[in-house]
Scaffold this active site. Sequence first.
Site, PDB file in Angstrom:
ATOM      1  CD  GLU A  74      -4.210  -1.618 -56.617  1.00  0.00           C
ATOM      2  OE1 GLU A  74      -3.856  -0.772 -56.707  1.00  0.00           O
ATOM      3  OE2 GLU A  74      -3.994  -2.001 -55.410  1.00  0.00           O
TER       4      GLU A  74
ATOM      5  CG  ASP B  14      -9.420  -1.965 -54.332  1.00  0.00           C
ATOM      6  OD1 ASP B  14      -7.544  -1.758 -54.354  1.00  0.00           O
ATOM      7  OD2 ASP B  14     -10.149  -1.248 -54.987  1.00  0.00           O
TER       8      ASP B  14
ATOM      9  CE  LYS C 145      -1.668  -0.739 -52.095  1.00  0.00           C
ATOM     10  NZ  LYS C 145      -3.153  -1.311 -52.946  1.00  0.00           N
TER      11      LYS C 145
ATOM     12  CG  ASP D 141      -5.903   2.929 -59.795  1.00  0.00           C
ATOM     13  OD1 ASP D 141      -6.566   4.260 -58.720  1.00  0.00           O
ATOM     14  OD2 ASP D 141      -5.185   2.340 -59.394  1.00  0.00           O
TER      15      ASP D 141
END
Length: 523
Positions: free
Chosen positions: A147, A8, A70, A169
């Site tokens: 994800e 992850d 990211k 999330d």
Amino acid sequence: MAKAVGIDLGTTNSVVAAISDGQPWVIPDENGEAILPSCVGLGADGKLLVGQEGIRQYAAAPERTVKSIKRQMGTNHKTSLGDREYLPQEISAIILRSLKQRAEKALGEEVTQAVITVPALFTDAQRQATKEAGEIAGFEVLQVINEPTAAALTYDFRNEETERVLVYDLGGGTFDVSIVEITGDVTEVLASHGNNRLGGDDFDRRLQLHLIELFYQKHQVAVPEDAAIQARLLRAAEQVKIDLSQHAFTAVREPFLVSQKKKALHLEADLSRETLETLLKPLLMETLSAIDRALADASMQAKDLDRVILVGGSTRIPLVQSLVSEHLGQAPVAGIEPDLCVALGAAIQAGVLSGESIDAILVDVIPHSLGISAVSDTVYGLRPGMFSVIIPRNSVIPISRSEAYSTTFDDQDMVEVNIYQGENAIAKENVPLGSFLIENLPLRPAGDLKIEVHFDFDHSGILAVTATEQGHGQQSSLIVENAATSRLSSQDLKQSRADIDSLFEVELDEDTGLDAEEDIEDD
Ligand code: AMP
């Protein structure tokens, strides 16, 4: 056979997991830390600093430290570190390389293959950059998966029926909600919405402003804009936020925060979960609108969902859990730690692709809710002897939770804490586990004294209950040995939750129909 891992690669934190003996597990570093902060820095001596070391340097030397890379994936944004410029995939590769080394050390063999996760909303360019990051780190990237798909795999692996899963999330810097359909081995993301600028960091900043306000109220002095002081406050704010996920109250103490005319001024304040919830609620309401948009895009209603899964460290906040459950009319499945389940799902996928055999994941849970007897403010008025749940059934152990209660009578000088296990809204219809008194309370009008009841349930089935009066600190506690636990797979968990839900509905109808959850006061 080459070992494959699941990774992850997160905005704030990254995690690596592997399959051993048919079970996915998260690989910790040598200090036992599962999470690697996604932070890369170069020390003054040119030493590469990854993870916690990078974070430590960040406050002092932000120009030599990179966070949240990211957000730049898929762009040509260059970051300077020392005398070289790096592309986003190169910085990400440093994080991946560090996780590769961690895995190789723990597994005692070379790790060459990986499945890496990306947000469902990532574009092709962002996915490609992620794959390149893996390759630069020395992996053969078996697959880049979404994800929410990875999270859903952790709960639904090899389920033959079609399941529709909502994955909520909420991490450190981003929020996504996705609706995933799973049939056997095929998973499809039906809809995804989110805000890539909303997460735990925003909660910390809200709380930081609140702390600044409290400091001003106490000292009539503004906290200076100084970076080091602000960084200290932000760290304190995050700690307060995390403490309040477990406790109903917490204290913040930052001595010598500001000095004025040679006098040191301290920040000292007590904060309640209620205050934090008031600060966070407006931000969280936005996530509920995103749920509605995702449902509409998938042409579905909340009742069409088979499961709701919470992912990301910020979903440990009790208010997040209650708002999502109320909004969707079903409790999210718990079982796997929210900040680890994406990596575990990636490891499952890596295991499948590299031909390992995988079993259903087993977790240790509490089979019955744990709580105390309390006076509840119901639609029929105040009712004594209601069951106030502190740890809900099927919570994964170890777990710690607290709730706040207040006295019901004027001059009440003691409180009896009666602990029960079960699902009935009437406390005494459940199994009694013990009771104790907290005595010599100061004499105050009803409702003035706040008492925090804290439940701590450990791996060996021992429940420690502590009651603390907030103002003066009187405390009493009781240890219950051998409270029941059980081992369930996620599928069993779902079944047992459904069974108990239906029982509970019948009982409530036949019994009192009262809601024991509203404004609870102690008796
Ligand atoms: P993630 O990006 O999923 O690793 O989530 C990181 C975020 O989760 C950070 O903002 C943390 O402060 C937050 N977080 C971690 N644990 C807790 C907790 N127990 N309560 C509230 N927030 C938490």
